[in-house]
Motif scaffolding. Structure first.
Motif, PDB file in Angstrom:
ATOM      1  N   GLU A  54      34.276  11.056   9.660  1.00 14.29           N
ATOM      2  CA  GLU A  54      35.547  11.033  10.527  1.00 14.29           C
ATOM      3  C   GLU A  54      36.555  10.522   9.861  1.00 14.29           C
ATOM      4  O   GLU A  54      37.761  10.689  10.084  1.00 14.29           O
ATOM      5  N   SER A  55      36.222   9.495   8.925  1.00 13.24           N
ATOM      6  CA  SER A  55      37.235   8.669   8.024  1.00 13.24           C
ATOM      7  C   SER A  55      37.947   9.780   7.349  1.00 13.24           C
ATOM      8  O   SER A  55      39.231   9.946   7.165  1.00 13.24           O
ATOM      9  N   LYS A  56      37.216  10.814   6.688  1.00 12.11           N
ATOM     10  CA  LYS A  56      37.750  11.653   5.839  1.00 12.11           C
ATOM     11  C   LYS A  56      38.810  12.688   6.745  1.00 12.11           C
ATOM     12  O   LYS A  56      39.670  13.364   6.137  1.00 12.11           O
ATOM     13  N   ALA A  57      38.294  12.850   7.847  1.00 11.17           N
ATOM     14  CA  ALA A  57      39.001  13.728   8.811  1.00 11.17           C
ATOM     15  C   ALA A  57      40.312  13.181   9.298  1.00 11.17           C
ATOM     16  O   ALA A  57      41.331  13.996   9.515  1.00 11.17           O
ATOM     17  N   VAL A  58      40.494  11.805   9.185  1.00 11.03           N
ATOM     18  CA  VAL A  58      41.873  11.404  10.082  1.00 11.03           C
ATOM     19  C   VAL A  58      42.505  10.395   8.946  1.00 11.03           C
ATOM     20  O   VAL A  58      43.596  10.033   9.513  1.00 11.03           O
ATOM     21  N   ALA A  59      41.706   9.983   8.148  1.00  5.62           N
ATOM     22  CA  ALA A  59      42.600   8.825   7.070  1.00  5.62           C
ATOM     23  C   ALA A  59      43.952   9.461   6.747  1.00  5.62           C
ATOM     24  O   ALA A  59      44.947   8.665   6.652  1.00  5.62           O
ATOM     25  N   PRO A  60      44.137  10.669   6.411  1.00  2.00           N
ATOM     26  CA  PRO A  60      45.327  11.315   6.035  1.00  2.00           C
ATOM     27  C   PRO A  60      46.486  11.363   6.987  1.00  2.00           C
ATOM     28  O   PRO A  60      47.624  10.998   6.777  1.00  2.00           O
ATOM     29  N   PRO A  64      40.050  14.181  14.570  1.00  2.00           N
ATOM     30  CA  PRO A  64      41.335  14.176  14.608  1.00  2.00           C
ATOM     31  C   PRO A  64      42.288  14.313  15.846  1.00  2.00           C
ATOM     32  O   PRO A  64      43.326  13.719  15.897  1.00  2.00           O
ATOM     33  N   GLY A  65      41.709  14.881  17.037  1.00  2.00           N
ATOM     34  CA  GLY A  65      42.328  14.942  18.436  1.00  2.00           C
ATOM     35  C   GLY A  65      42.515  13.376  18.842  1.00  2.00           C
ATOM     36  O   GLY A  65      43.613  13.130  19.197  1.00  2.00           O
ATOM     37  N   GLY A 117      38.373   0.955  12.118  1.00  2.00           N
ATOM     38  CA  GLY A 117      37.932   2.147  12.090  1.00  2.00           C
ATOM     39  C   GLY A 117      38.406   3.243  11.168  1.00  2.00           C
ATOM     40  O   GLY A 117      39.658   2.898  10.348  1.00  2.00           O
ATOM     41  N   PRO A 118      37.962   4.349  11.179  1.00  2.00           N
ATOM     42  CA  PRO A 118      36.729   4.713  11.890  1.00  2.00           C
ATOM     43  C   PRO A 118      35.462   3.990  11.339  1.00  2.00           C
ATOM     44  O   PRO A 118      35.533   3.446  10.414  1.00  2.00           O
ATOM     45  N   THR A 149      35.222   8.763  19.202  1.00  2.00           N
ATOM     46  CA  THR A 149      35.100  10.117  18.438  1.00  2.00           C
ATOM     47  C   THR A 149      33.704  10.818  18.537  1.00  2.00           C
ATOM     48  O   THR A 149      33.737  11.946  17.759  1.00  2.00           O
ATOM     49  N   LYS A 150      32.967  10.006  19.011  1.00  2.00           N
ATOM     50  CA  LYS A 150      31.302  10.434  19.213  1.00  2.00           C
ATOM     51  C   LYS A 150      30.742  10.668  17.861  1.00  2.00           C
ATOM     52  O   LYS A 150      29.875  11.002  17.727  1.00  2.00           O
ATOM     53  N   GLY A 151      31.645  10.081  16.733  1.00  2.00           N
ATOM     54  CA  GLY A 151      30.979  10.165  15.421  1.00  2.00           C
ATOM     55  C   GLY A 151      31.058  11.462  14.812  1.00  2.00           C
ATOM     56  O   GLY A 151      30.540  11.671  13.788  1.00  2.00           O
TER      57      GLY A 151
END
Length: 386
Positions: free
Chosen positions: A111-117, A89-90, A105-106, A81-83
């Motif tokens: 990034e957790s906020k962006a992908v956990a959903p 998301p991608g 992870g993340p 994710t490069k952090g």
């Protein structure tokens, strides 16, 4: 009735089969006798070392498992994710397409906020070894977990340590305006105000190279302690410029800054004496937990470096999933149910999850820069007062 060509009938059958498999989403991960796990987090970027520490711990745990469980081989795919919350998301979409049974992870809160959903919708159990934003636990997610306590615990404990242990009254707060840092700084500020102290404060852009505006504000405030909420890449630049600008206040920071990179960027002399907190501890051998020494030795042998910040947490998170697989749980739903029963002593800490996915252990520990290296102190009572 119009006759349907055989080719069309075959395509229709294949399409129906595909839909049936999609409807079972959440029970993927096993193919050809292999079970898939995934790591998602920084492998490149300015703060990548924290993610690499974790993925190394993940790799070690899986290597050890596969050596003794040849019938159910576990394979790992890493997603970099490069952090960055904009990149994550991608990578998460690619991960979900691969259908692992579980995710480590993340690494970071943004990034957790962006992908956990996305992971919640896909119904894939996930454990973050290091994302500490308090807000992550307030979403009612059923598949999300973390193996480290949140920013509320750390921010409040840091404020208490500075006031009670160091007896400081003049404090300056700087954060790097990231998801993780904003939450931590907010709790730190709230706890200070409860002690009757209102600190000076400023924000920096972690991508900037010149923090002279912030340095001038710090100098004008003449604090005893500068508390930095953020990651080591920006923290190292800030600390160097503080010292170069004549600011000799104690530099006090958090787990995002707990990396040798902070010292290397600031310079050993400039970083000397700095104190850093973490809901992690230096994994030292103990007589009652021989697995700690085994982990230290195995990590050094495999990677030719000492384990770093969150290596043990990554190792423990992976072993939780591997224990679930050993117990016969090889689908996402079964593994997620297994997580509700976990109550074991890991290498990093006792591992037990609360109903909202939080780790039950809330301990905070402290480190200090001595002779250019990070030295483990212990709890807040071990912070030097002079």
């Amino acid at each position: 009735m119009k006759r349907v060509p055989p080719t069309m009938r075959l395509l229709a059958l294949l399409g129906a089969a595909s839909l049936a498999l999609t409807a079972c989403g959440g029970d993927g991960g096993e193919a050809g006798g292999e079970i898939k796990l995934a790591f998602i987090g920084a492998q490149t970027g300015p703060n990548a070392q924290l993610g690499i520490n974790i993925s190394n711990g993940v790799e070690l745990a899986i290597e050890q498992y596969n050596a003794t469980n040849p019938d159910k081989k576990v394979v790992l795919t890493k997603y970099d994710t490069k952090g960055e919350p904009s990149v994550a998301p991608g990578q998460a979409d690619k991960l979900i397409e691969d259908e692992p049974v579980a995710i480590i992870g993340p690494a970071f809160s943004g990034e957790s906020k962006a992908v956990a959903p996305k992971f919640e919708e896909a119904q894939i159990p996930n454990i973050s070894p290091s994302a500490t934003s308090t807000a992550l636990a307030a979403n009612g997610w059923k598949y999300w977990h973390r193996i480290i306590t949140n920013d509320d615990s750390q921010g409040a404990e840091d404020a208490k340590a500075i006031v009670s242990q160091l007896k400081a009254k003049k404090i300056f707060l700087v954060d790097d305006n990231e998801e993780y840092s904003i939450g931590l700084a907010g709790k730190f500020l709230e706890a200070l105000k409860a002690e009757g102290i209102t600190p000076g404060s400023d924000k920096i852009n972690p991508d900037d190279t010149d923090y002279s505006s912030t340095i001038n504000k710090i100098k004008a405030a003449d604090p005893e302690v500068v508390f930095f909420a953020g990651y080591y890449a920006a923290g190292g630049k800030l600390l160097k410029q503080m010292r170069d600008g004549g600011v000799d206040a104690l530099f006090f920071s958090d787990d995002g800054a707990l990396d040798q990179g902070l010292i290397d960027t600031a310079g050993a002399k400039q970083a000397e004496g700095s104190i850093i907190s973490c809901a992690c501890q230096s994994v030292n051998p103990t007589a009652d937990n021989p697995k700690v020494q085994e982990f230290i030795d195995a990590y050094k042998k495999k990677f030719n470096v000492d384990q770093g910040t969150y290596s043990a947490e990554g190792y423990d998170a992976t072993n939780v999933f591997l224990d679930a697989i050993k117990a016969g749980n090889d689908t996402t739903e079964k593994i997620n149910e297994y997580l509700k029963t976990v109550d074991v002593q890991g290498v990093s800490k006792p591992i037990k999850f609360e109903a909202n996915g939080e780790i039950a252990d809330k301990s905070i520990f402290y480190f200090q820069v001595k002779d250019g290296k990070l030295e483990f102190l212990g709890d807040a009572t071990k912070i030097p007062t002079s």
